[in-house]
Design an enzyme around this catalytic site. Structure first.
Site, short mmCIF file in Angstrom:
data_model
loop_
_atom_site.label_atom_id
_atom_site.label_comp_id
_atom_site.label_asym_id
_atom_site.label_seq_id
_atom_site.Cartn_x
_atom_site.Cartn_y
_atom_site.Cartn_z
N TYR A 142 0.81 -1.21 0.00
CA TYR A 142 0.00 0.00 0.00
C TYR A 142 0.85 1.27 0.00
O TYR A 142 0.41 2.32 -0.45
CB TYR A 142 -0.94 0.03 1.21
CG TYR A 142 -2.08 -0.97 1.15
CD1 TYR A 142 -2.30 -1.76 0.03
CD2 TYR A 142 -2.93 -1.14 2.24
CE1 TYR A 142 -3.33 -2.67 -0.02
CE2 TYR A 142 -3.97 -2.05 2.20
CZ TYR A 142 -4.16 -2.81 1.07
OH TYR A 142 -5.19 -3.73 1.02
N LYS A 191 3.36 -15.35 3.51
CA LYS A 191 3.35 -16.16 2.28
C LYS A 191 4.79 -16.51 1.94
O LYS A 191 5.31 -16.23 0.86
CB LYS A 191 2.66 -15.40 1.14
CG LYS A 191 2.36 -16.23 -0.11
CD LYS A 191 1.38 -17.35 0.14
CE LYS A 191 1.05 -18.08 -1.17
NZ LYS A 191 0.25 -19.30 -0.92
N ASP A 223 -3.14 -18.12 2.77
CA ASP A 223 -4.29 -18.81 2.18
C ASP A 223 -4.88 -19.82 3.16
O ASP A 223 -6.10 -19.96 3.27
CB ASP A 223 -3.92 -19.47 0.85
CG ASP A 223 -2.57 -20.16 0.87
OD1 ASP A 223 -1.88 -20.11 1.92
OD2 ASP A 223 -2.19 -20.75 -0.16
N ASP A 247 -5.42 -6.50 5.97
CA ASP A 247 -6.61 -5.82 5.47
C ASP A 247 -7.68 -6.85 5.10
O ASP A 247 -8.85 -6.73 5.48
CB ASP A 247 -6.23 -4.97 4.26
CG ASP A 247 -7.36 -4.05 3.80
OD1 ASP A 247 -8.41 -4.01 4.47
OD2 ASP A 247 -7.18 -3.37 2.77
N ASP A 251 -11.13 -8.14 7.65
CA ASP A 251 -12.50 -8.00 7.15
C ASP A 251 -13.23 -9.34 7.17
O ASP A 251 -14.42 -9.41 7.52
CB ASP A 251 -12.50 -7.42 5.73
CG ASP A 251 -12.32 -5.91 5.72
OD1 ASP A 251 -12.30 -5.30 6.80
OD2 ASP A 251 -12.19 -5.34 4.62
#
Length: 356
Positions: A142, A191, A223, A247, A251
């Site tokens: 970001y 990851k 994942d 992020d 959520d």
């Protein structure tokens, strides 16, 4: 205590939910003998309309001069056509960076009154949902370089994800210290089977784990973490992860608790001045209709009392008032259930204030 709170009402439902949180804070001030002064700040779409940019420097200065910041929500389709640098969300990113807020803490807690509202099977819900996602907030993709080029008529876009050791270490310590205050269990999500940034992340976290032998530590690929959150969320206590993964996972975690409107968050840095906001968006489709759920914002105010103002008794009182309102069977539309009473945003605020 005398505290100055920078108030960013924001866009969409932001002004409605912030108004209810301020009513709660005013009642807390009255009950416990504090003085809360509010400094109005423009940020997001309303700042674009008024000042031509999502976060004017003067508004950032107001936030930096305050003891804490309370934010509603920003954004909406009205500003979708703005250039990337002038989108409302850029104001939020600039605010986080300007305040040095590198740690976003989002609790995922299922209130027992809302068991039926969770989309998970009752057998999963029965095991309990109560964990926190600690998300690195001002690094990663970001905040990396973004570019779009064109060669032979074809466009190519590039976004850079970068992390340094000190960025990983400081958020890692927040994760371990948070676990020490809870159930002493930390899951680091990355990851590392693909990304160099994740391999560095894992190396730093392993080094830190040696300093916290009392915390049960584990690694999990992102994942798999996304699957485990819906398969068996009871296994988690504290999840620490980088910006993009955090992020998305936070959520997901909020949705399994019955309503995204119930979840508060805090963003903290080196000092005590933090940014407190619900995790949901501006919901422009219901803006101005008094339908929004203010509880996420009210619980964010409770987190403000606890983490920035060192007022644990006041924070407990707010949380208990929310609990009592839910016990009454009061529900806004996002969490309405059979046998409960549908109330407006203002009426939910009325009930919570009355229990204080």
């Amino acid at each position: 205590m005398n505290k100055t709170i920078a108030v960013i009402r924001g866009d969409g439902i932001g002004p409605e939910i912030v108004a209810q949180a301020i009513r709660v804070l005013d009642r807390i001030a009255q009950k416990y003998g504090h003085t809360f002064c509010y400094e109005e700040v423009d940020m997001g779409g309303n700042a674009i309309d008024k000042w031509g940019e999502p976060l004017p420097a003067s508004m950032l200065e107001k936030c930096l001069a305050s003891d804490s910041v309370l934010l509603g929500a920003v954004g909406g389709p009205k500003w979708d056509g703005q250039p990337a640098a002038l989108r409302p969300e850029k104001g939020l990113l600039a605010l986080r960076a300007g305040m040095g807020l590198y740690s976003n803490n989002r609790p995922a807690r299922l209130w027992p009154q809302l068991d039926a509202a969770s989309p998970l099977k009752p057998s999963i819900v029965a095991r309990g949902i109560d964990f926190i996602v600690v998300r690195e907030l001002i690094g990663g993709v970001y905040f990396g370089d973004h570019s779009t080029s064109e060669t032979d008529g074809e466009k190519k876009a590039t976004d850079i994800m970068a992390y340094s050791e000190h960025e990983i270490e400081r958020i890692g310590r927040i994760g371990f210290e948070t676990a020490r205050k809870r159930r002493h269990k930390l899951t680091s999500v990355d990851k590392a089977n693909v990304l160099d940034t994740s391999r560095l992340w894992r190396a730093v976290m392993h080094r830190l784990a040696q300093e916290y032998p009392d915390v049960e530590y584990s690694d999990m690929l992102v994942d798999n973490a996304a699957m485990q959150i819906v398969k068996d969320p009871s296994q988690f206590d504290v999840i620490v992860t980088e910006n993009l993964f955090g992020d998305i996972l936070s959520d997901e975690a909020s949705m399994i608790t019955g309503s995204i409107g119930m979840i508060p968050s805090s963003s903290l840095g080196e000092g005590s001045c933090g940014l407190y906001e619900p995790i949901h968006g501006s919901a422009p489709d219901i803006a101005g209709q008094d339908k929004a759920n203010p509880i996420g914002t009210i619980l964010s105010a409770a987190m403000m009392c606890r983490y920035s103002f060192d007022m644990p008794q006041e924070a407990d009182a707010i949380e208990e008032a929310v609990n009592q309102a839910l016990n009454q069977g009061l529900r806004t539309g996002d969490m309405m259930a059979e046998g409960c009473r549908l109330v407006t945003c203002t009426q939910m605020g009325d009930a919570i204030v009355s229990h204080l």
